[in-house]
Design a protein around this motif. Sequence first.
Motif, PDB file in Angstrom:
ATOM      1  N   VAL A 131       0.848  -1.188   0.000  1.00 61.08           N
ATOM      2  CA  VAL A 131       0.000   0.000   0.000  1.00 61.08           C
ATOM      3  C   VAL A 131       0.890   1.247   0.000  1.00 61.08           C
ATOM      4  CG1 VAL A 131      -0.155   0.141   2.525  1.00 61.08           C
ATOM      5  CG2 VAL A 131      -1.993   1.102   1.107  1.00 61.08           C
ATOM      6  N   THR A 132       0.378   2.319  -0.556  1.00 57.43           N
ATOM      7  CA  THR A 132       1.047   3.616  -0.521  1.00 57.43           C
ATOM      8  C   THR A 132       0.151   4.596   0.225  1.00 57.43           C
ATOM      9  OG1 THR A 132       2.183   3.241  -2.622  1.00 57.43           O
ATOM     10  CG2 THR A 132       1.941   5.522  -1.914  1.00 57.43           C
ATOM     11  N   ALA A 133       0.726   5.347   1.161  1.00 55.84           N
ATOM     12  CA  ALA A 133      -0.067   6.267   1.980  1.00 55.84           C
ATOM     13  C   ALA A 133       0.798   7.458   2.383  1.00 55.84           C
ATOM     14  CB  ALA A 133      -0.620   5.537   3.209  1.00 55.84           C
ATOM     15  N   GLU A 134       0.264   8.299   3.242  1.00 52.86           N
ATOM     16  CA  GLU A 134       0.975   9.486   3.711  1.00 52.86           C
ATOM     17  C   GLU A 134       0.823   9.610   5.208  1.00 52.86           C
ATOM     18  OE1 GLU A 134      -0.198  13.892   2.997  1.00 52.86           O
ATOM     19  OE2 GLU A 134       1.219  13.429   1.380  1.00 52.86           O
ATOM     20  N   ILE A 135       1.911   9.970   5.884  1.00 51.93           N
ATOM     21  CA  ILE A 135       1.857  10.245   7.311  1.00 51.93           C
ATOM     22  C   ILE A 135       2.097  11.730   7.543  1.00 51.93           C
ATOM     23  CG2 ILE A 135       2.626   7.936   7.974  1.00 51.93           C
ATOM     24  CD1 ILE A 135       5.405   9.195   8.570  1.00 51.93           C
ATOM     25  N   GLY A 136       1.617  12.223   8.675  1.00 51.86           N
ATOM     26  CA  GLY A 136       1.849  13.602   9.066  1.00 51.86           C
ATOM     27  C   GLY A 136       2.336  13.665  10.492  1.00 51.86           C
ATOM     28  N   VAL A 137       2.489  14.879  10.980  1.00 50.61           N
ATOM     29  CA  VAL A 137       2.923  15.094  12.362  1.00 50.61           C
ATOM     30  C   VAL A 137       1.889  15.971  13.050  1.00 50.61           C
ATOM     31  CG1 VAL A 137       4.734  16.023  13.852  1.00 50.61           C
ATOM     32  CG2 VAL A 137       5.347  14.948  11.678  1.00 50.61           C
ATOM     33  N   LEU A 138       1.560  15.596  14.279  1.00 50.63           N
ATOM     34  CA  LEU A 138       0.661  16.405  15.103  1.00 50.63           C
ATOM     35  C   LEU A 138       1.446  16.983  16.273  1.00 50.63           C
ATOM     36  CD1 LEU A 138      -2.473  14.055  15.244  1.00 50.63           C
ATOM     37  CD2 LEU A 138      -2.101  16.021  13.735  1.00 50.63           C
ATOM     38  N   ILE A 139       1.288  18.268  16.491  1.00 50.25           N
ATOM     39  CA  ILE A 139       1.848  18.914  17.682  1.00 50.25           C
ATOM     40  C   ILE A 139       0.677  19.429  18.504  1.00 50.25           C
ATOM     41  CG2 ILE A 139       3.195  20.862  18.545  1.00 50.25           C
ATOM     42  CD1 ILE A 139       5.072  20.510  16.225  1.00 50.25           C
ATOM     43  N   ASN A 140       0.561  18.875  19.696  1.00 47.00           N
ATOM     44  CA  ASN A 140      -0.571  19.193  20.573  1.00 47.00           C
ATOM     45  C   ASN A 140      -1.902  18.988  19.839  1.00 47.00           C
ATOM     46  OD1 ASN A 140       1.247  19.888  22.622  1.00 47.00           O
ATOM     47  ND2 ASN A 140       1.328  22.024  21.950  1.00 47.00           N
ATOM     48  N   GLY A 141      -1.934  17.928  19.031  1.00 50.44           N
ATOM     49  CA  GLY A 141      -3.158  17.542  18.346  1.00 50.44           C
ATOM     50  C   GLY A 141      -3.444  18.258  17.052  1.00 50.44           C
ATOM     51  N   GLN A 142      -2.593  19.212  16.657  1.00 47.28           N
ATOM     52  CA  GLN A 142      -2.815  19.975  15.433  1.00 47.28           C
ATOM     53  C   GLN A 142      -1.749  19.653  14.391  1.00 47.28           C
ATOM     54  OE1 GLN A 142      -5.535  22.002  14.959  1.00 47.28           O
ATOM     55  NE2 GLN A 142      -6.138  21.133  16.945  1.00 47.28           N
ATOM     56  N   PRO A 143      -2.114  19.650  13.086  1.00 50.94           N
ATOM     57  CA  PRO A 143      -1.109  19.393  12.045  1.00 50.94           C
ATOM     58  C   PRO A 143       0.061  20.368  12.150  1.00 50.94           C
ATOM     59  CG  PRO A 143      -3.310  19.330  11.107  1.00 50.94           C
ATOM     60  CD  PRO A 143      -3.467  19.830  12.515  1.00 50.94           C
ATOM     61  N   ALA A 144       1.268  19.818  12.060  1.00 51.49           N
ATOM     62  CA  ALA A 144       2.479  20.618  12.235  1.00 51.49           C
ATOM     63  C   ALA A 144       3.013  21.077  10.882  1.00 51.49           C
ATOM     64  CB  ALA A 144       3.546  19.797  12.958  1.00 51.49           C
ATOM     65  N   TYR A 145       3.787  22.148  10.932  1.00 51.20           N
ATOM     66  CA  TYR A 145       4.484  22.661   9.755  1.00 51.20           C
ATOM     67  C   TYR A 145       5.916  22.141   9.720  1.00 51.20           C
ATOM     68  CZ  TYR A 145       0.704  26.095   9.345  1.00 51.20           C
ATOM     69  OH  TYR A 145      -0.513  26.708   9.205  1.00 51.20           O
ATOM     70  N   GLY A 146       6.396  21.878   8.514  1.00 49.96           N
ATOM     71  CA  GLY A 146       7.808  21.595   8.340  1.00 49.96           C
ATOM     72  C   GLY A 146       8.578  22.882   8.077  1.00 49.96           C
ATOM     73  N   ARG A 147       9.818  22.718   7.710  1.00 49.93           N
ATOM     74  CA  ARG A 147      10.677  23.875   7.466  1.00 49.93           C
ATOM     75  C   ARG A 147      11.643  23.513   6.338  1.00 49.93           C
ATOM     76  NH1 ARG A 147      13.400  27.965  10.970  1.00 49.93           N
ATOM     77  NH2 ARG A 147      15.462  28.353  10.083  1.00 49.93           N
ATOM     78  N   GLU A 148      11.675  24.330   5.280  1.00 51.47           N
ATOM     79  CA  GLU A 148      12.566  24.113   4.148  1.00 51.47           C
ATOM     80  C   GLU A 148      13.266  25.429   3.823  1.00 51.47           C
ATOM     81  OE1 GLU A 148      10.087  20.724   1.654  1.00 51.47           O
ATOM     82  OE2 GLU A 148       9.532  22.831   1.400  1.00 51.47           O
ATOM     83  N   GLU A 149      14.550  25.352   3.538  1.00 45.27           N
ATOM     84  CA  GLU A 149      15.310  26.558   3.208  1.00 45.27           C
ATOM     85  C   GLU A 149      16.043  26.363   1.889  1.00 45.27           C
ATOM     86  OE1 GLU A 149      17.362  29.052   6.305  1.00 45.27           O
ATOM     87  OE2 GLU A 149      19.165  28.444   5.200  1.00 45.27           O
ATOM     88  N   ILE A 150      15.978  27.373   1.037  1.00 43.26           N
ATOM     89  CA  ILE A 150      16.715  27.387  -0.229  1.00 43.26           C
ATOM     90  C   ILE A 150      17.743  28.499  -0.126  1.00 43.26           C
ATOM     91  CG2 ILE A 150      16.547  27.640  -2.726  1.00 43.26           C
ATOM     92  CD1 ILE A 150      13.612  26.812  -2.503  1.00 43.26           C
ATOM     93  N   ASN A 151      19.011  28.137  -0.212  1.00 46.16           N
ATOM     94  CA  ASN A 151      20.075  29.099   0.067  1.00 46.16           C
ATOM     95  C   ASN A 151      21.146  29.016  -1.011  1.00 46.16           C
ATOM     96  OD1 ASN A 151      22.064  30.746   1.134  1.00 46.16           O
ATOM     97  ND2 ASN A 151      21.902  29.932   3.213  1.00 46.16           N
ATOM     98  N   TYR A 152      21.118  29.984  -1.925  1.00 43.60           N
ATOM     99  CA  TYR A 152      22.141  30.126  -2.960  1.00 43.60           C
ATOM    100  C   TYR A 152      22.559  31.588  -3.017  1.00 43.60           C
ATOM    101  CZ  TYR A 152      20.772  25.474  -4.590  1.00 43.60           C
ATOM    102  OH  TYR A 152      20.509  24.130  -4.661  1.00 43.60           O
ATOM    103  N   PRO A 153      23.811  31.860  -3.357  1.00 43.13           N
ATOM    104  CA  PRO A 153      24.297  33.246  -3.302  1.00 43.13           C
ATOM    105  C   PRO A 153      23.662  34.179  -4.324  1.00 43.13           C
ATOM    106  CG  PRO A 153      25.992  31.773  -4.181  1.00 43.13           C
ATOM    107  CD  PRO A 153      24.908  30.907  -3.652  1.00 43.13           C
ATOM    108  N   HIS A 154      23.074  33.652  -5.403  1.00 40.34           N
ATOM    109  CA  HIS A 154      22.552  34.553  -6.436  1.00 40.34           C
ATOM    110  C   HIS A 154      21.094  34.946  -6.214  1.00 40.34           C
ATOM    111  CE1 HIS A 154      21.241  30.614  -7.761  1.00 40.34           C
ATOM    112  NE2 HIS A 154      20.558  31.112  -8.784  1.00 40.34           N
ATOM    113  N   ILE A 155      20.449  34.433  -5.157  1.00 42.40           N
ATOM    114  CA  ILE A 155      19.063  34.793  -4.851  1.00 42.40           C
ATOM    115  C   ILE A 155      18.936  35.033  -3.345  1.00 42.40           C
ATOM    116  CG2 ILE A 155      18.148  33.446  -6.783  1.00 42.40           C
ATOM    117  CD1 ILE A 155      17.259  31.338  -4.646  1.00 42.40           C
TER     118      ILE A 155
END
Length: 834
Positions: A583-607
């Motif tokens: 089977v294929t599915a998706e998991i998430g994260v709950l913080i204090n019962g609420q869907p949590a946010y992730g964090r992604e950073e894009i870091n290059y010198p020209h932008i």
Amino acid sequence: MKKLSWIGFLLAGALQALVYGQALKPMHSGELQIALKKLLTLGSVLYIAAHPDDENTRLIAYLAKHKHYKTAYLSLTRGDGGQNLIGSEQGHLLGVLRTQELLAARSIDGGEQFFTTANDFGYSRNARETMLLWDSTRVLADIVWVIRKFRPDVLITRFPTDGSGGHGHHTASALLAEEAFRLAGRADAFPEQLTYVRPWQPKRLLWNKWRGVGDTAKIDEKEFLAMDVGTYSPLLGESYYDIAMESRSQHKSQGFGAAKERGSRMEYLQHLMGSRAQNDLFEGITTTWKRIKKGEKIGNILGKAVAQFKPEDPAAIVPLLLQAYSLMQNWQALSDEEAYWLAVKKEELKEVIRQCAGLWFEIVAEDYSAVAGDSIQTTITVLNRSPLPFRWRMYHPEFEQNFNYNDAEKVNRNELLANNIPIIVREKRRLSDKLPISQPYWLVKPLCKGMYQVNDWSLVGLPENPPLHTALFGVELNGVLLTYRIPIMYKWTHRVDGERYRPFAIAPAVTANIADKVYIFPDQQPKQVDITLKAGRSKVSGQVSLQLPQGWGSHPESIAFSLEAKEQEQTVSFQLFPPSQAVTAEIGVLINGQPAYGREEINYPHIPIQLLFPIASAKVVKLEIQKRGQLIGYYDGAGDEIPASLRQIGYQVVHLTDENFDNTDLSQFDAIITGVRAYNARSRIKFHSPRLLEYVEKGGTLVVQYNISFGLATNQIGPYPFRISRQRVTLEDAPVTFLQPHHPLLNYPNKITQEDFRDWVQERGLYFADHWDNRYETILACADGNDPPLPGGLLFARYGKGAFIYTGYAFFRQLPAGVSGAYRLFTNLISYGK
């Protein structure tokens, strides 16, 4: 908040967004003279194509900086479906990166930037296929929206409608541009937009004919308008072609560094629709201040300012510029067109005044992020670098909790700005708790196949979010008040690069990053899921748990966390148990019962650094798979995530680099894999290739993933000759034929069936071989639609005691996406030697 007029609506988003992510940029005297001359020109051009890097930066630079027209590029997509030569970002992250590369390009060539909500889903063979995957009616509405908002006199398309532009997105952009040209001026077309914008009919539509490298065929200039974009600018010290090549070189993720070539460079435009121009692009269009009834009075004042400009004393013309500004501010517009141009020129003039007077406004936060509702320490700087007696009259912190424009004690000031003496104010203010978490507006809702989901017309077309955490600065001279909206920034000093800025972000109180994007379960054994929690403010605590689909289990059910300091991290681990069935599915994260946010950073010198906060999730796949061998050597290419994917199914992966290759015993590896474009991106591969083939001859298995057909570091890729072409299969669900159903690659250790080609993403494959030595065997064939089957996507040859495999199938997309059948087939390729 006061309801904006339609003109205010048009300007509010676009003009704010131009400075987001950047500090105010001073102009040198040549640029300032061009900006002054642009005040005298009331004409605009919209260039339309499909992707970032499709635009003709030569023409944009020439029209914006030489002809002084208001010039913009509308890219229908953000380039999510492309490849990335400078990093591992793919999909939505690549779209964010390429958006910023376009903005970097426009900051050089002088254009503005717009987008539609169309998603770049990858290569498309024709416009029909593209239109089936896009919501073509919505894309058309977006183009009409941008035309009505930007109000161009002239539209220019990069591609023709006959399909000769190659990519289906290219042809679709031209077809949709023609239809938008027909509809934009009609009130019965997309009437829902007319609450915010007015119908607008451009004067003409033209196609910008391209000429290939070495194309010397004579152009019939009776059929085309010709422009020499190689014209030299003494004010800038280089030609517009040179400027364009610097602009083009900002598309670094696509490897589009371009050389500056001095001399004449012609561009040709062919009439398509509207009023035909015989000699000049703006023929029949008034582009002076005569466009506004009795507007010559403003034009004469601005003309006098241009004539009296002295590079060594630009502030001397500010009184004239203020006189023109005051006239614009009090002008009674007689038509929509007059109202629009007065508003546009007033904003341009305000910036020219700031540049001439050397006015500087800055609000810097003590950190690059904060949580909505928290207090932040700010440093405000106001500076006048001219002898003119400007007074600082206003500071409106629009980002503040319970901010009220009528609270005069908080926001009104009356301080003389002495020449080159900064006023610096350090204060703490509380952010509004209504500020949304920073996330590109087109990524807030889930991607619907082919389209971003954006329902707010105030955002449609914008290259990025208009900053909401802003302050309004007001200065006054000669009774004229000038206001400038400035976003909060973060500033620091880099030991090598010096002063740096980055956008200020509104962050969640705590983020949760799942260690892997995909978890593959080849058996019933649980896998450890590590989650890194990061505090967006001090003193956050609570419970974290996994949000699980039916049939999956975790241990423990939840874990307590406590983070005392901002930026502090804590890693928690769960054991994730799969169900028994595939089977294929998706998991998430709950913080204090609420869907949590992730964090992604894009870091290059020209932008500018990009910080994103998507909903935290990962794909989980219970897979029926067998594998052979254990140790894999991976010769990295242009950047992909296959090594991490192989580790998911239990392989040990050793990266083969230029530094360790010569001293590594290749015989230890059960297979060696070259990454995508390795033979394009790794210059030393020409020295390593003989040794890779020697490894095969002695019994090894070498799997070479796709390379592009030009720019190869060596032609010695396989043990026997074969030619890489531009052939590809763009439909991810294109039928696949088993040419040799009993071949080991389709049977060992996994029995490959048609089921294994279900749920592929974006494409089947690209850069297939089209000619090969008869010692190669072809295993599979596939094709788009009714096209002839292409067998060159998987070549197999025995060589000595080992095996060589070339594959154009897009495993670099499928494995990170968790496509189960792609895992099974790729494992068979690796396992051949066993």
